[in-house]
Design an enzyme around this catalytic site. Structure first.
Site, PDB file in Angstrom:
ATOM      1  N   ARG A 174     -36.801  20.831-101.749  1.00  0.00           N
ATOM      2  CA  ARG A 174     -36.231  21.592-102.851  1.00  0.00           C
ATOM      3  C   ARG A 174     -34.636  21.208-102.479  1.00  0.00           C
ATOM      4  O   ARG A 174     -33.931  21.546-103.370  1.00  0.00           O
ATOM      5  CB  ARG A 174     -36.490  22.972-102.758  1.00  0.00           C
ATOM      6  CG  ARG A 174     -37.613  23.405-103.009  1.00  0.00           C
ATOM      7  CD  ARG A 174     -37.815  24.732-103.528  1.00  0.00           C
ATOM      8  NE  ARG A 174     -37.332  25.699-102.580  1.00  0.00           N
ATOM      9  CZ  ARG A 174     -38.071  26.665-101.710  1.00  0.00           C
ATOM     10  NH1 ARG A 174     -39.486  26.083-101.784  1.00  0.00           N
ATOM     11  NH2 ARG A 174     -37.639  27.094-100.635  1.00  0.00           N
ATOM     12  N   ARG A 178     -27.333  13.860-102.316  1.00  0.00           N
ATOM     13  CA  ARG A 178     -26.494  13.093-103.330  1.00  0.00           C
ATOM     14  C   ARG A 178     -25.674  11.943-102.718  1.00  0.00           C
ATOM     15  O   ARG A 178     -24.697  12.503-102.106  1.00  0.00           O
ATOM     16  CB  ARG A 178     -25.921  13.794-104.327  1.00  0.00           C
ATOM     17  CG  ARG A 178     -26.740  14.942-104.940  1.00  0.00           C
ATOM     18  CD  ARG A 178     -26.144  15.898-106.097  1.00  0.00           C
ATOM     19  NE  ARG A 178     -26.885  16.620-106.922  1.00  0.00           N
ATOM     20  CZ  ARG A 178     -26.557  17.950-106.766  1.00  0.00           C
ATOM     21  NH1 ARG A 178     -25.612  18.519-106.750  1.00  0.00           N
ATOM     22  NH2 ARG A 178     -27.708  18.763-107.573  1.00  0.00           N
ATOM     23  N   ARG A 250     -40.133  37.227 -95.746  1.00  0.00           N
ATOM     24  CA  ARG A 250     -39.189  37.604 -95.067  1.00  0.00           C
ATOM     25  C   ARG A 250     -38.158  38.560 -96.005  1.00  0.00           C
ATOM     26  O   ARG A 250     -38.318  38.558 -97.398  1.00  0.00           O
ATOM     27  CB  ARG A 250     -38.088  36.279 -95.045  1.00  0.00           C
ATOM     28  CG  ARG A 250     -38.689  35.252 -94.100  1.00  0.00           C
ATOM     29  CD  ARG A 250     -38.559  35.678 -92.772  1.00  0.00           C
ATOM     30  NE  ARG A 250     -37.222  35.567 -92.085  1.00  0.00           N
ATOM     31  CZ  ARG A 250     -36.948  35.997 -90.868  1.00  0.00           C
ATOM     32  NH1 ARG A 250     -37.696  36.525 -90.005  1.00  0.00           N
ATOM     33  NH2 ARG A 250     -35.563  35.714 -90.516  1.00  0.00           N
ATOM     34  N   ARG A 280     -25.516  33.810 -94.953  1.00  0.00           N
ATOM     35  CA  ARG A 280     -24.322  33.621 -96.271  1.00  0.00           C
ATOM     36  C   ARG A 280     -23.661  34.990 -96.656  1.00  0.00           C
ATOM     37  O   ARG A 280     -23.893  36.171 -96.150  1.00  0.00           O
ATOM     38  CB  ARG A 280     -25.192  33.122 -97.223  1.00  0.00           C
ATOM     39  CG  ARG A 280     -26.067  33.906 -98.169  1.00  0.00           C
ATOM     40  CD  ARG A 280     -26.631  33.073 -99.485  1.00  0.00           C
ATOM     41  NE  ARG A 280     -27.529  33.918 -99.922  1.00  0.00           N
ATOM     42  CZ  ARG A 280     -28.235  33.693-101.078  1.00  0.00           C
ATOM     43  NH1 ARG A 280     -27.995  32.357-101.713  1.00  0.00           N
ATOM     44  NH2 ARG A 280     -29.174  34.157-101.704  1.00  0.00           N
ATOM     45  N   GLU A 301     -25.687  38.585 -95.610  1.00  0.00           N
ATOM     46  CA  GLU A 301     -27.188  38.711 -95.665  1.00  0.00           C
ATOM     47  C   GLU A 301     -27.610  38.470 -94.443  1.00  0.00           C
ATOM     48  O   GLU A 301     -27.228  37.234 -93.518  1.00  0.00           O
ATOM     49  CB  GLU A 301     -27.607  37.323 -96.665  1.00  0.00           C
ATOM     50  CG  GLU A 301     -27.178  37.891 -98.145  1.00  0.00           C
ATOM     51  CD  GLU A 301     -28.015  36.912 -99.036  1.00  0.00           C
ATOM     52  OE1 GLU A 301     -29.169  36.263 -98.683  1.00  0.00           O
ATOM     53  OE2 GLU A 301     -27.582  36.803-100.283  1.00  0.00           O
ATOM     54  N   TYR A 349     -42.845  31.399-104.174  1.00  0.00           N
ATOM     55  CA  TYR A 349     -41.461  31.356-104.612  1.00  0.00           C
ATOM     56  C   TYR A 349     -41.348  31.076-105.942  1.00  0.00           C
ATOM     57  O   TYR A 349     -41.661  29.876-106.207  1.00  0.00           O
ATOM     58  CB  TYR A 349     -40.826  30.757-103.362  1.00  0.00           C
ATOM     59  CG  TYR A 349     -39.105  30.722-103.938  1.00  0.00           C
ATOM     60  CD1 TYR A 349     -38.447  31.760-103.388  1.00  0.00           C
ATOM     61  CD2 TYR A 349     -38.534  29.566-104.494  1.00  0.00           C
ATOM     62  CE1 TYR A 349     -36.980  31.777-103.499  1.00  0.00           C
ATOM     63  CE2 TYR A 349     -37.348  29.900-104.842  1.00  0.00           C
ATOM     64  CZ  TYR A 349     -36.515  30.807-104.394  1.00  0.00           C
ATOM     65  OH  TYR A 349     -35.073  30.791-104.759  1.00  0.00           O
ATOM     66  N   ASP A 351     -38.501  30.484-109.224  1.00  0.00           N
ATOM     67  CA  ASP A 351     -37.334  30.768-109.688  1.00  0.00           C
ATOM     68  C   ASP A 351     -37.343  31.493-110.945  1.00  0.00           C
ATOM     69  O   ASP A 351     -38.423  31.512-111.719  1.00  0.00           O
ATOM     70  CB  ASP A 351     -36.433  29.114-110.075  1.00  0.00           C
ATOM     71  CG  ASP A 351     -35.900  28.446-108.882  1.00  0.00           C
ATOM     72  OD1 ASP A 351     -35.706  29.292-108.071  1.00  0.00           O
ATOM     73  OD2 ASP A 351     -35.922  27.238-109.029  1.00  0.00           O
TER      74      ASP A 351
END
Length: 384
Positions: A174, A178, A250, A280, A301, A349, A351
């Site tokens: 995922r 680039r 988690r 983060r 977090e 999971y 989105d």
């Protein structure tokens, strides 16, 4: 067609979209939510001290290539353009994510052009790994040891509580690399943020005369009896009383702090080094860049294993969990009158755009089943 009384367990995107579609088709809908608010983990609210719109359960950015889904959510909220540009602190420097040409040149102290950088990374890749099975193998095969150990190894161990060689390769697939200076974290055509937050969006979805919303209400099998059909977006193992054991997730602990001015200059700063305990920091006012606030609200977090009473965030889906999930799926398929939906109901999971798409498809499937006089299945998307 006879109008039915439908129970939606959970007032997140799954419940709100399915409920809205069925209400508009003339059915009576009850939405029961265990928390004191709608929108699930997308819940947003104004901080009373600073006025900042806070993503209470962590940052959520809507992004999709699905034209219908984008048009659908824009029915219920004004979306403002938002580009997710994530930064990461590693080994005493700040880099851009996902790994891009700027990241590569900065890390290696070079000024390579795209083709040269592509060849350079290929030389560092472990080409002896022909069929990566683990997260670590996937990283070593495609980006090499230096980038893997700097940006992914420590962060991943903190996020999942497991060494990367114990995690499936699919997790890393995922995360793009680039060979350009594009630092947009997502590559989808449509990206944005609801101007007044996700909770206002979901409240508007649920604002229909055929919908009744009941908060602070936990639904079990006994409480769900008496309805024509149940759509359940809670944890599938909880519906069966954890009879086969608890599926592993988690969870996150958020440590809130505030300051005056601008703390980090971006919405999300990841921390790659393993010796830093958080993964983060989110500075929430940067998630609404069209607003201006002197004060700032931030969350650190800290991921950990999810226990009873914790909020489940990320399904782990390792081998043992998949085996247990298969047994729960078998039980679910033997029950009539209930359909399991969403991230928790299917232990996947998802989105937000995928959640909306699957909810739309599920509602249409149910209406088609009523037209045909056929039974609604336990799943419209296989959890396996």
């Amino acid at each position: 067609m006879k109008h039915r009384h439908i129970l939606l367990v959970g007032a997140s995107f799954s419940g709100a979209v399915i409920g809205r579609e069925l209400a508009e088709a003339g059915h009576r809908v009850t939405v029961a939510e265990a928390r004191s608010h709608v929108a699930g983990n997308c819940h947003t609210e104004r901080d009373p001290e600073t006025g900042v719109m806070v993503h209470i359960y962590g940052p959520h950015i809507f992004h999709t290539d699905d034209v219908e889904v984008w048009a659908y959510v824009n029915r219920f909220a004004q979306f403002r353009p938002y580009t997710n540009r994530v930064k990461i602190t590693a080994r005493g420097q700040v880099f851009s994510l996902p790994v891009n040409l700027h990241t590569i040149n900065q890390f290696f102290g070079s000024t390579m052009r795209p083709d040269a950088a592509r060849a350079f990374i290929a030389e560092r890749s472990d080409t002896s790994i022909t069929d990566p099975q683990t997260f670590e193998e996937q990283a070593l095969r495609f980006i090499g040891r230096e980038l893997y150990e700097t940006f992914f190894k420590g962060y991943t161990a903190k996020q999942w509580g497991r060494h990367p060689h114990d995690l499936p390769a699919s997790i890393l697939k995922r995360l793009p690399v680039r060979f350009s200076y594009d630092d947009n974290y997502f590559s989808h055509e449509f990206q944005g943020m609801p101007a007044h937050g996700y909770t206002a969006l979901v409240q508007t979805m649920l604002d229909h005369p055929n919908i009744e919303v009941v908060l602070n209400t936990t639904i079990d099998q006994a409480a769900a009896s008496g309805y024509d059909h149940v759509f359940y977006s809670g944890p599938i193992d909880a519906w069966f009383g954890h009879a086969l054991g608890r599926l592993a997730y988690r969870t996150l602990d958020f440590h809130r702090f505030s300051c005056e001015g601008d703390y980090q200059g971006c919405a999300v700063m990841n921390y790659a080094d393993k010796d830093i305990p958080w993964t983060r920091i989110t500075e929430h006012k940067h998630l609404s860049p069209w607003e201006s606030h002197e004060g700032s609200v931030l969350y650190r977090e800290h991921p950990r294993e999810c226990g009873p009473g914790d909020i489940p965030y990320y399904p782990i889906r390792l081998v043992t969990e998949k085996q247990m999930l298969a047994e729960y799926v078998e039980r679910a398929q033997a029950v009539r009158g209930i359909t399991f939906v969403g991230r928790l109901g299917t232990y996947r999971y998802l989105d937000m755009d995928v959640t909306v798409r699957e909810a739309l498809d599920t509602a249409r499937h149910y209406l088609a089943c009523l037209e045909r006089g056929t039974a609604m299945p336990a799943f419209t998307t296989s959890p396996l």
